[in-house]
Design a protein around this motif. Structure first.
Motif, PDB file in Angstrom:
ATOM      1  N   ALA A  26       1.274  44.233 -50.448  1.00  0.00           N
ATOM      2  CA  ALA A  26       2.627  44.059 -49.924  1.00  0.00           C
ATOM      3  C   ALA A  26       2.624  43.974 -48.414  1.00  0.00           C
ATOM      4  CB  ALA A  26       3.515  45.215 -50.376  1.00  0.00           C
ATOM      5  N   GLY A  27       3.451  43.097 -47.870  1.00  0.00           N
ATOM      6  CA  GLY A  27       3.575  42.985 -46.424  1.00  0.00           C
ATOM      7  C   GLY A  27       4.273  44.209 -45.858  1.00  0.00           C
ATOM      8  N   ARG A  28       3.809  44.675 -44.704  1.00  0.00           N
ATOM      9  CA  ARG A  28       4.419  45.860 -44.105  1.00  0.00           C
ATOM     10  C   ARG A  28       4.129  45.902 -42.622  1.00  0.00           C
ATOM     11  NH1 ARG A  28       2.408  49.240 -48.109  1.00  0.00           N
ATOM     12  NH2 ARG A  28       2.644  47.283 -49.194  1.00  0.00           N
ATOM     13  N   LEU A  29       4.931  46.644 -41.906  1.00  0.00           N
ATOM     14  CA  LEU A  29       4.715  46.850 -40.476  1.00  0.00           C
ATOM     15  C   LEU A  29       3.836  48.075 -40.273  1.00  0.00           C
ATOM     16  CD1 LEU A  29       8.346  46.267 -39.142  1.00  0.00           C
ATOM     17  CD2 LEU A  29       6.408  44.696 -38.965  1.00  0.00           C
ATOM     18  N   PRO A  30       2.990  48.057 -39.240  1.00  0.00           N
ATOM     19  CA  PRO A  30       2.124  49.211 -38.997  1.00  0.00           C
ATOM     20  C   PRO A  30       2.909  50.493 -38.735  1.00  0.00           C
ATOM     21  CG  PRO A  30       1.418  47.316 -37.695  1.00  0.00           C
ATOM     22  CD  PRO A  30       2.743  46.976 -38.293  1.00  0.00           C
ATOM     23  N   THR A  31       4.186  50.357 -38.305  1.00  0.00           N
ATOM     24  CA  THR A  31       5.002  51.540 -38.013  1.00  0.00           C
ATOM     25  C   THR A  31       5.573  52.175 -39.281  1.00  0.00           C
ATOM     26  OG1 THR A  31       6.875  50.048 -37.643  1.00  0.00           O
ATOM     27  CG2 THR A  31       5.641  50.772 -35.707  1.00  0.00           C
ATOM     28  N   GLN A  32       5.499  51.463 -40.404  1.00  0.00           N
ATOM     29  CA  GLN A  32       5.992  52.013 -41.664  1.00  0.00           C
ATOM     30  C   GLN A  32       4.873  52.863 -42.289  1.00  0.00           C
ATOM     31  OE1 GLN A  32       6.911  48.029 -43.194  1.00  0.00           O
ATOM     32  NE2 GLN A  32       9.071  48.598 -43.294  1.00  0.00           N
ATOM     33  N   LEU A  33       4.810  54.099 -41.853  1.00  0.00           N
ATOM     34  CA  LEU A  33       3.671  54.941 -42.195  1.00  0.00           C
ATOM     35  C   LEU A  33       3.521  55.157 -43.698  1.00  0.00           C
ATOM     36  CD1 LEU A  33       3.905  57.605 -39.334  1.00  0.00           C
ATOM     37  CD2 LEU A  33       2.552  55.501 -39.435  1.00  0.00           C
ATOM     38  N   HIS A  34       4.633  55.306 -44.423  1.00  0.00           N
ATOM     39  CA  HIS A  34       4.533  55.536 -45.865  1.00  0.00           C
ATOM     40  C   HIS A  34       3.956  54.316 -46.579  1.00  0.00           C
ATOM     41  CE1 HIS A  34       8.346  53.459 -45.308  1.00  0.00           C
ATOM     42  NE2 HIS A  34       8.446  53.239 -46.611  1.00  0.00           N
ATOM     43  N   LEU A  35       4.271  53.121 -46.058  1.00  0.00           N
ATOM     44  CA  LEU A  35       3.724  51.909 -46.665  1.00  0.00           C
ATOM     45  C   LEU A  35       2.257  51.717 -46.283  1.00  0.00           C
ATOM     46  CD1 LEU A  35       6.707  49.403 -46.313  1.00  0.00           C
ATOM     47  CD2 LEU A  35       5.993  50.705 -48.319  1.00  0.00           C
ATOM     48  N   MET A  36       1.886  52.111 -45.077  1.00  0.00           N
ATOM     49  CA  MET A  36       0.480  52.055 -44.694  1.00  0.00           C
ATOM     50  C   MET A  36      -0.341  53.016 -45.562  1.00  0.00           C
ATOM     51  SD  MET A  36       0.094  49.751 -42.357  1.00  0.00           S
ATOM     52  CE  MET A  36      -1.443  50.076 -41.483  1.00  0.00           C
ATOM     53  N   GLU A  37       0.250  54.149 -45.938  1.00  0.00           N
ATOM     54  CA  GLU A  37      -0.432  55.073 -46.846  1.00  0.00           C
ATOM     55  C   GLU A  37      -0.627  54.428 -48.215  1.00  0.00           C
ATOM     56  OE1 GLU A  37      -1.876  58.005 -46.330  1.00  0.00           O
ATOM     57  OE2 GLU A  37      -1.435  57.675 -44.195  1.00  0.00           O
ATOM     58  N   GLU A  38       0.338  53.596 -48.622  1.00  0.00           N
ATOM     59  CA  GLU A  38       0.202  52.871 -49.890  1.00  0.00           C
ATOM     60  C   GLU A  38      -0.981  51.916 -49.841  1.00  0.00           C
ATOM     61  OE1 GLU A  38       0.816  51.725 -53.716  1.00  0.00           O
ATOM     62  OE2 GLU A  38       2.041  53.229 -52.711  1.00  0.00           O
ATOM     63  N   LEU A  39      -1.183  51.281 -48.695  1.00  0.00           N
ATOM     64  CA  LEU A  39      -2.338  50.394 -48.528  1.00  0.00           C
ATOM     65  C   LEU A  39      -3.643  51.168 -48.664  1.00  0.00           C
ATOM     66  CD1 LEU A  39      -1.681  47.874 -45.603  1.00  0.00           C
ATOM     67  CD2 LEU A  39      -2.026  47.375 -48.017  1.00  0.00           C
ATOM     68  N   LYS A  40      -3.675  52.340 -48.041  1.00  0.00           N
ATOM     69  CA  LYS A  40      -4.875  53.179 -48.155  1.00  0.00           C
ATOM     70  C   LYS A  40      -5.125  53.572 -49.602  1.00  0.00           C
ATOM     71  CE  LYS A  40      -4.270  55.241 -43.549  1.00  0.00           C
ATOM     72  NZ  LYS A  40      -4.038  56.521 -42.815  1.00  0.00           N
ATOM     73  N   LYS A  41      -4.040  53.830 -50.329  1.00  0.00           N
ATOM     74  CA  LYS A  41      -4.159  54.188 -51.745  1.00  0.00           C
ATOM     75  C   LYS A  41      -4.749  53.035 -52.542  1.00  0.00           C
ATOM     76  CE  LYS A  41      -1.381  55.396 -55.802  1.00  0.00           C
ATOM     77  NZ  LYS A  41       0.015  55.599 -56.325  1.00  0.00           N
ATOM     78  N   ILE A  42      -4.285  51.806 -52.258  1.00  0.00           N
ATOM     79  CA  ILE A  42      -4.821  50.641 -52.959  1.00  0.00           C
ATOM     80  C   ILE A  42      -6.322  50.545 -52.720  1.00  0.00           C
ATOM     81  CG2 ILE A  42      -4.844  48.114 -53.031  1.00  0.00           C
ATOM     82  CD1 ILE A  42      -1.860  48.168 -52.420  1.00  0.00           C
ATOM     83  N   ARG A  43      -6.738  50.755 -51.495  1.00  0.00           N
ATOM     84  CA  ARG A  43      -8.172  50.696 -51.183  1.00  0.00           C
ATOM     85  C   ARG A  43      -8.947  51.751 -51.971  1.00  0.00           C
ATOM     86  NH1 ARG A  43     -11.545  49.038 -46.480  1.00  0.00           N
ATOM     87  NH2 ARG A  43     -13.506  50.138 -46.809  1.00  0.00           N
ATOM     88  N   ARG A  44      -8.410  52.975 -52.032  1.00  0.00           N
ATOM     89  CA  ARG A  44      -9.090  54.043 -52.772  1.00  0.00           C
ATOM     90  C   ARG A  44      -9.193  53.718 -54.257  1.00  0.00           C
ATOM     91  NH1 ARG A  44      -5.642  57.333 -49.601  1.00  0.00           N
ATOM     92  NH2 ARG A  44      -4.328  57.715 -51.426  1.00  0.00           N
ATOM     93  N   VAL A  45      -8.114  53.184 -54.824  1.00  0.00           N
ATOM     94  CA  VAL A  45      -8.095  52.875 -56.254  1.00  0.00           C
ATOM     95  C   VAL A  45      -9.034  51.719 -56.581  1.00  0.00           C
ATOM     96  CG1 VAL A  45      -6.627  52.008 -58.125  1.00  0.00           C
ATOM     97  CG2 VAL A  45      -5.794  53.827 -56.635  1.00  0.00           C
ATOM     98  N   VAL A  46      -9.102  50.730 -55.684  1.00  0.00           N
ATOM     99  CA  VAL A  46     -10.046  49.622 -55.869  1.00  0.00           C
ATOM    100  C   VAL A  46     -11.474  50.156 -55.924  1.00  0.00           C
ATOM    101  CG1 VAL A  46     -11.078  47.649 -54.661  1.00  0.00           C
ATOM    102  CG2 VAL A  46      -8.607  47.768 -54.941  1.00  0.00           C
ATOM    103  N   THR A  47     -11.766  51.145 -55.085  1.00  0.00           N
ATOM    104  CA  THR A  47     -13.104  51.741 -55.073  1.00  0.00           C
ATOM    105  C   THR A  47     -13.388  52.478 -56.375  1.00  0.00           C
ATOM    106  OG1 THR A  47     -12.973  51.983 -52.675  1.00  0.00           O
ATOM    107  CG2 THR A  47     -14.643  53.278 -53.787  1.00  0.00           C
TER     108      THR A  47
END
Length: 358
Positions: free
Chosen positions: A248-269
């Protein structure tokens, strides 16, 4: 148009394994001891000369360079006007500094280029502004050289590529274009529609999947991490060469959405312990120094491996790549100067520098 330098893991074309060995290296054969009185060994035949580049490929690349020059014209014109005079003096360097900063080259890269240019002018004893302009092109190409790196497919099966970017940067469209490049090279691609927040994102990616005749894993309103997990699992089971995950597209200032990106990376691993193999950020070249800020933020969160820079046409901000090279030299796999399929191409430092200052 030149295709990106990718190699499909199960490519059936002749010489695929040879190209894989060239790309990833092969173990060197050990040198056996030869008896002193051994008979002479016949010399190995000379290697065949490299095959010529097809004329069609040369023409396509020339066409791309023409579009690149046209796209960078506004930036190039602002810089080129500095070299229309007849003298090389402090006034020229001051005007050049202003032009580079206006092109969003950034303070650090501008200072580097000016210092390097002064050195080159002194060493070559250049006296004509046109010669100084060519020296600037050489300096810029050297600065951008670390960004020039091919996207390699085939070391892992599948190669999992996670793609991020802010809304409006052209992320999903770039994924569609990249899918076409990969499919043209013979790679089997599976798309993961993990941008479940934007209503039209799944449908847009589905159109690209249909156009490129590739499979897609999607789930309406589903959890982005779960969709990504399912896609990687399916890619492994179906022995796909590439799994492209559209986040999902998001701004770097949207911290909760950036955490979602980190979650996607962890789950992919969790789905593949070696994945993601590539984490790409799509940035809009129109945004200038803001693009550099995005690179910093997303890299801190996701450990980026590459960039796709879009929309370099129509603005005077083409110097942002120099700023990236100076401060965060993350490889630029592709650049785009328009909306058409052929407007996304592999990045070449020398071509870009020449186009910018043509």
């Amino acid at each position: 148009m030149q295709s990106p330098p990718v190699i499909a893991a199960n490519e059936a074309a002749p010489g695929a394994m040879g190209r894989l060995r060239q790309m990833f290296g092969a173990a060197k054969p050990s040198v056996a001891e030869v008896p002193v009185n051994a008979p002479p060994v016949a010399a190995a035949p000379l290697a065949a000369p490299p095959l010529p580049v097809p004329a069609a490929a040369v023409e396509e690349r020339a066409s791309w360079l023409g579009r690149l020059k046209a796209g960078l014209r506004k930036t190039g014109n602002n810089i080129s006007t500095v070299f229309t005079g007849t003298k090389i003096d402090e006034a020229l360097y001051e005007e050049l500094e202003d032009a580079l900063l206006m092109a969003d080259t950034g303070v650090k890269a501008t200072q580097h280029l000016l210092a390097d240019l002064r050195r080159r002018v002194k060493e070559t004893k250049a006296t004509a502004p046109s010669a100084v302009k060519e020296l600037l092109a050489q300096s810029l190409a050297d600065l951008l050289q670390p960004l020039e790196k091919p996207l390699v497919i085939g070391q892992f099966t599948p190669t999992v590529i996670m793609v991020a970017g802010v809304n409006g940067a052209g992320k999903t469209t770039s994924i569609g274009k990249l899918t076409k490049h990969l499919a043209d090279e013979g790679a089997s691609v599976l798309l993961a529609a993990a941008d479940t927040y934007r209503a039209a994102a799944r449908e847009q990616l589905g159109v690209w999947a249909t156009r490129n005749t590739v499979e897609i894993v999607s789930q309406q309103g589903g959890d982005p991490a779960a969709v990504s997990f399912d896609a990687v699992t399916a890619g492994k089971a179906r022995k796909k060469d590439v799994v492209l995950v559209d986040t999902a597209g998001r701004l770097p200032t949207q911290l909760h959405l950036m955490e979602e990106l980190k979650k996607i990376r962890r789950v992919v691993t969790k789905a593949d312990a070696t994945a993601p193999h590539e984490v790409l950020l799509v940035i809009d070249g129109n945004t200038g120094q803001n693009a550099l800020a995005q690179v910093r933020s997303f890299n801190d969160a996701l450990q980026l491996t590459g960039l796709i820079v879009t929309k370099l046409d129509g603005t005077a901000k083409g110097g942002v790549l120099a700023a990236i090279a100076q401060e965060r030299p993350i490889p630029v796999y592709f650049i785009g100067v328009g909306e058409k399929l052929e407007d996304l191409e592999t990045f070449n430092a020398k071509e870009f520098a020449q186009a910018l200052l043509s």
